[in-house]
Each structure stands twice: as structure tokens, then as C-alpha cells.
Design a protein around this motif. Structure first.
Motif, PDB file in Angstrom:
ATOM      1  N   HIS A  35    -127.447 -41.222 -36.526  1.00 16.24           N
ATOM      2  CA  HIS A  35    -128.382 -42.177 -37.153  1.00 16.24           C
ATOM      3  C   HIS A  35    -127.757 -43.570 -37.147  1.00 16.24           C
ATOM      4  O   HIS A  35    -127.326 -44.078 -38.188  1.00 16.24           O
ATOM      5  N   LEU A  75    -127.178 -48.722 -46.698  1.00 20.76           N
ATOM      6  CA  LEU A  75    -127.609 -47.648 -45.793  1.00 20.76           C
ATOM      7  C   LEU A  75    -126.621 -46.505 -45.957  1.00 20.76           C
ATOM      8  O   LEU A  75    -125.414 -46.709 -45.766  1.00 20.76           O
ATOM      9  N   PRO A  91    -127.031 -47.655 -36.938  1.00 22.50           N
ATOM     10  CA  PRO A  91    -127.649 -48.776 -37.662  1.00 22.50           C
ATOM     11  C   PRO A  91    -128.893 -49.330 -36.989  1.00 22.50           C
ATOM     12  O   PRO A  91    -129.813 -49.790 -37.673  1.00 22.50           O
ATOM     13  N   ARG A 134    -130.450 -42.835 -44.166  1.00 19.40           N
ATOM     14  CA  ARG A 134    -130.525 -43.045 -42.716  1.00 19.40           C
ATOM     15  C   ARG A 134    -131.005 -41.810 -41.971  1.00 19.40           C
ATOM     16  O   ARG A 134    -131.354 -41.927 -40.781  1.00 19.40           O
ATOM     17  N   ALA A 154    -123.747 -51.723 -45.434  1.00 20.01           N
ATOM     18  CA  ALA A 154    -124.083 -50.469 -44.746  1.00 20.01           C
ATOM     19  C   ALA A 154    -122.863 -49.575 -44.641  1.00 20.01           C
ATOM     20  O   ALA A 154    -121.757 -50.056 -44.378  1.00 20.01           O
ATOM     21  N   GLU A 212    -124.410 -39.890 -41.270  1.00 26.32           N
ATOM     22  CA  GLU A 212    -124.153 -41.043 -40.396  1.00 26.32           C
ATOM     23  C   GLU A 212    -124.327 -40.730 -38.911  1.00 26.32           C
ATOM     24  O   GLU A 212    -125.085 -41.423 -38.215  1.00 26.32           O
ATOM     25  N   LYS A 266    -131.422 -48.122 -35.892  1.00 24.25           N
ATOM     26  CA  LYS A 266    -132.666 -47.520 -36.386  1.00 24.25           C
ATOM     27  C   LYS A 266    -133.288 -48.354 -37.507  1.00 24.25           C
ATOM     28  O   LYS A 266    -134.493 -48.313 -37.724  1.00 24.25           O
ATOM     29  N   PHE A 267    -132.465 -49.121 -38.220  1.00 20.94           N
ATOM     30  CA  PHE A 267    -132.947 -49.863 -39.401  1.00 20.94           C
ATOM     31  C   PHE A 267    -132.884 -51.376 -39.203  1.00 20.94           C
ATOM     32  O   PHE A 267    -132.908 -52.127 -40.180  1.00 20.94           O
ATOM     33  N   GLU A 310    -137.516 -45.027 -40.045  1.00 19.68           N
ATOM     34  CA  GLU A 310    -137.706 -46.450 -40.325  1.00 19.68           C
ATOM     35  C   GLU A 310    -138.963 -46.651 -41.179  1.00 19.68           C
ATOM     36  O   GLU A 310    -138.971 -47.454 -42.125  1.00 19.68           O
TER      37      GLU A 310
END
Ligand code: ADE
Ligand code: ZN
Length: 349
Positions: A186, A179, A188, A153, A207, A183, A190-191, A157
């Protein structure tokens, strides 16, 4: 707790024996985190890699972590000795042998391909070695094993999409995506798009969330990434509405007690909230995360957190059963594992 199984009363002095004997599923193990210092040095020698530590002892002495990032820096350095397909195979086989000694019968292995492809190691080498070990695990160790590809992470992306593209030829060897890595900072979100694509491809999604990061990251892992399990998730206790959601939706949490202690999430294991999570009806499980770095494999995690927090046989049964129910396996295999779990508990009556 939601089981109909009548858990026997097991006296405290027999609890360690029961914890060791019960069949287990491990759902949160970073296979690169199973690299013991001895194997790191053996692979460095085999591959002509120079390490910034004089010897095994000097490396072990560096394992004094203050938070997640202080660990990740050393963990990625350790993984630099992995170059050949055989290296990935040998690393995973060492884990399977160790896990079998702890009565692990099902294991879902996280791996971090970007750590390796960034050094020029092909995806085929990484997946090939790990997959061959998973096949051997069944024959040699009696362990059903599968692979979960984790995106890092702290990378972009675009990097994650590129990794997914490289993995496409091997999707039949991967049960899902996860993921991990740094942490905080960054989230979630983002993905979101890469996880949506993974869903379209039929992959399971998990994740890391709420290890060091806030409850908001757990909400978005569920709602934005559609994560089926939350890795760690221990920060959920700070959000009562989230606790109710996790309990009512039966979202599994893959909790890692010794990891949490060594990374100072709960510096004193006696303060760990595993019992609170279970007593609130959450589907918690016990796992080792990075056992070579955190001082213990599955049985160490069970034994130490039970001793420190005073959990009992009912908690042990619930943890064992939760892990089988949360696993990405067939219903037939799951029922077989649960029947063997019940038989071990029955033998303590
Ligand atoms: N990668 C390996 N171990 C990890 C952990 N505990 N949290 C996040 N990323 C990781
Ligand atoms: Zn982890």
C-alpha cells in the motif's frame, strides 16, 4: 548533531534518572494502541460487547506478534469496544495520566476514525470524546495535546476521501493527517490526491513509511504526499542518498524502539539503529507507537533502547530537543519546552 547547548557529561548510573526526568514530546502514539487489556474488558462490559478472549490474561497472552499485520489484527479487535463518546474520552485520559508520569508535556495523538465509522460509530462521537480529553489533558495533566487523523492505507482512496468529508466539520480540532495500517503493498502514491486536498485545507501531513516497507516508500511519502515527518523511517539506512536527504532537509523521524522490537523489525533491541540515525545527523525522536501492546510507554522506550544500545546524555538531549522542534506547536510553546529541557540537563551538571 546540530545543537549549541553544552550537554553535561552524565555518568552511566545517572542516565536513567535523566531519561525519566527530561520533559518529552510524544509525536507517534496511536491512541487506540494505548488501550490496556483491563480497560478493553471494562469497556466491553460497559457496552455489552462480547470479546473472543476469556479474560485479561488470555488477551495479554495473545500479544505475541511476528510482524505488523499480526499485531494489527488484534489491535483492530481491541478497538471494537469503543462505542460512546465517553469511551474515547476515557481511553485518551488513561493515556494522558500515564504519559504525564513519564514527563510527557506535549502529545500529538493519532486516531483511526475508519476503524470506528466502519462499525457505525459517528465521526462526531470519535472526535468529540478525544477532543474533550485533549482539553482536560492540559488542566489535569499539564500536557498540550492535539489530534492527527490517520487514514488506513489498506482501505481505498475513495474511503479516505469519504473519511475526510466526514471530518470537515471538525477540522478545527485536528492538527494534521497521517497514514497508517498495513504498509507493504500500500504505497503512499495511493493517497496522493487525498493528501493534496488535506494540504489545501491547511492540515499538517505525516505518514508511516519505512517501518517494514522499502526506502522507496519514504521517498514517495516526502515527494508525493509532501509529508513533513516520517513515522518510523528506520528502513532509510538501506539507502545512503535517502539518508543524506533526510539529514539535510531535517525531516523528523518518529522512531518507536519497543514497537520495532515487538514487531520483529529489530527482534534484538541491541541491534536497533536509533544511534546510527542520530549519528548520521537525522532528526530522530523516540515514541511509544502502541504502548499497551508493545510493553512500554515513553520512559520504557527511552530506558530500554539506551540500555540496549549504549546511547549517552548527548543522544538523550538531541532526541528530546528534536521532538520539540518537530512538534506542530507554536514557536512560543516550543521555546518554553526547550528551555525546560535545558534546565533539566543543567541540573545534572
Ligand atoms: N497502527 C497502529 N500501529 C501501527 C504501526 N506500528 N504501523 C502501522 N499502523 C499502525
Ligand atoms: Zn505507528
Amino acid at each position: 548533531m546540530t545543537t549549541t547547548f553544552d550537554v553535561p557529561d552524565v555518568p552511566a548510573e545517572r542516565l536513567p534518572e535523566l531519561l525519566r526526568a527530561m520533559p518529552k514530546a510524544e509525536l507517534h502514539i496511536h491512541i487506540e494502541g494505548s488501550l490496556e487489556p483491563e480497560l478493553i474488558f471494562a469497556l466491553a462490559e460497559r457496552n455489552g460487547v462480547k470479546l473472543p478472549y476469556a479474560d485479561v490474561q488470555a488477551l495479554r497472552e495473545a500479544y505475541a506478534f511476528t510482524d505488523l499485520q499480526s499485531f494489527l489484527d488484534i489491535y483492530y479487535a481491541g478497538a471494537s469496544v469503543l462505542l460512546q463518546e465517553q469511551d474515547f474520552h476515557d481511553m485518551a485520559m488513561a493515556y494522558f495520566r500515564r504519559a504525564a508520569a513519564d514527563n510527557v508535556v506535549h502529545a500529538e495523538l493519532f486516531f483511526d476514525p475508519q476503524t470506528h465509522t466502519a462499525r457505525g460509530v459517528p465521526m462526531a462521537t470519535v472526535v468529540g470524546g478525544l477532543h474533550r480529553a485533549c482539553q482536560n489533558a492540559k488542566v489535569e495533566c499539564g500536557i498540550d495535546a492535539s489530534l492527527i487523523l490517520c487514514f488506513l492505507r489498506h482501505l481505498s482512496e475513495a474511503d479516505a476521501f469519504e473519511t475526510l468529508q466526514e471530518a470537515l466539520p471538525y477540522l478545527d480540532r485536528i492538527v494534521g493527517v497521517g497514514l497508517d495500517s498495513s504498509e507493504v503493498g500500500h504505497p503512499p502514491e495511493k493517497f496522493a490526491r487525498v493528501f493534496a486536498r488535506c494540504g489545501e485545507l491547511g492540515l499538517h501531513r505525516v505518514a508511516h513509511a519505512g517501518e517494514e516497507g522499502p526506502p522507496a516508500y519514504i521517498w514517495s511519502a516526502l515527494d508525493v504526499l509532501q509529508a513533513e515527518r516520517i513515522d518510523h523511517g528506520v528502513q532509510a539506512v538501506h539507502d545512503p542518498a535517502l539518508m543524506r536527504r533526510l539529514a539535510s532537509a531535517r525531516i523528523p523521524l518518529t522512531v518507536c524502539p519497543l514497537s520495532n522490537q515487538k514487531l520483529c523489525v529489530f527482534p534484538d533491541l541491541a541491534e536497533h539503529n536509533l544511534g546510527a540515525l542520530l549519528d548520521a545527523g537525522l532528526m530522530a525522536t523516540v515514541n511509544s507507537d502502541d504502548p499497551a501492546y508493545f510493553g512500554g510507554y515513553m520512559n520504557d522506550n527511552f530506558l530500554q533502547v539506551f540500555a540496549a544500545t549504549g546511547l549517552d546524555a548527548r543522544h538523550a538531549y538531541q532526541l528530546g530537543r528534536n521532538a520539540f522542534e518537530a512538534s506542530f506547536t507554536s514557536d512560543a510553546a516550543r521555546q518554553g519546552h526547550i528551555a525546560r529541557l535545558d534546565a533539566v540537563f543543567d541540573s545534572f551538571r
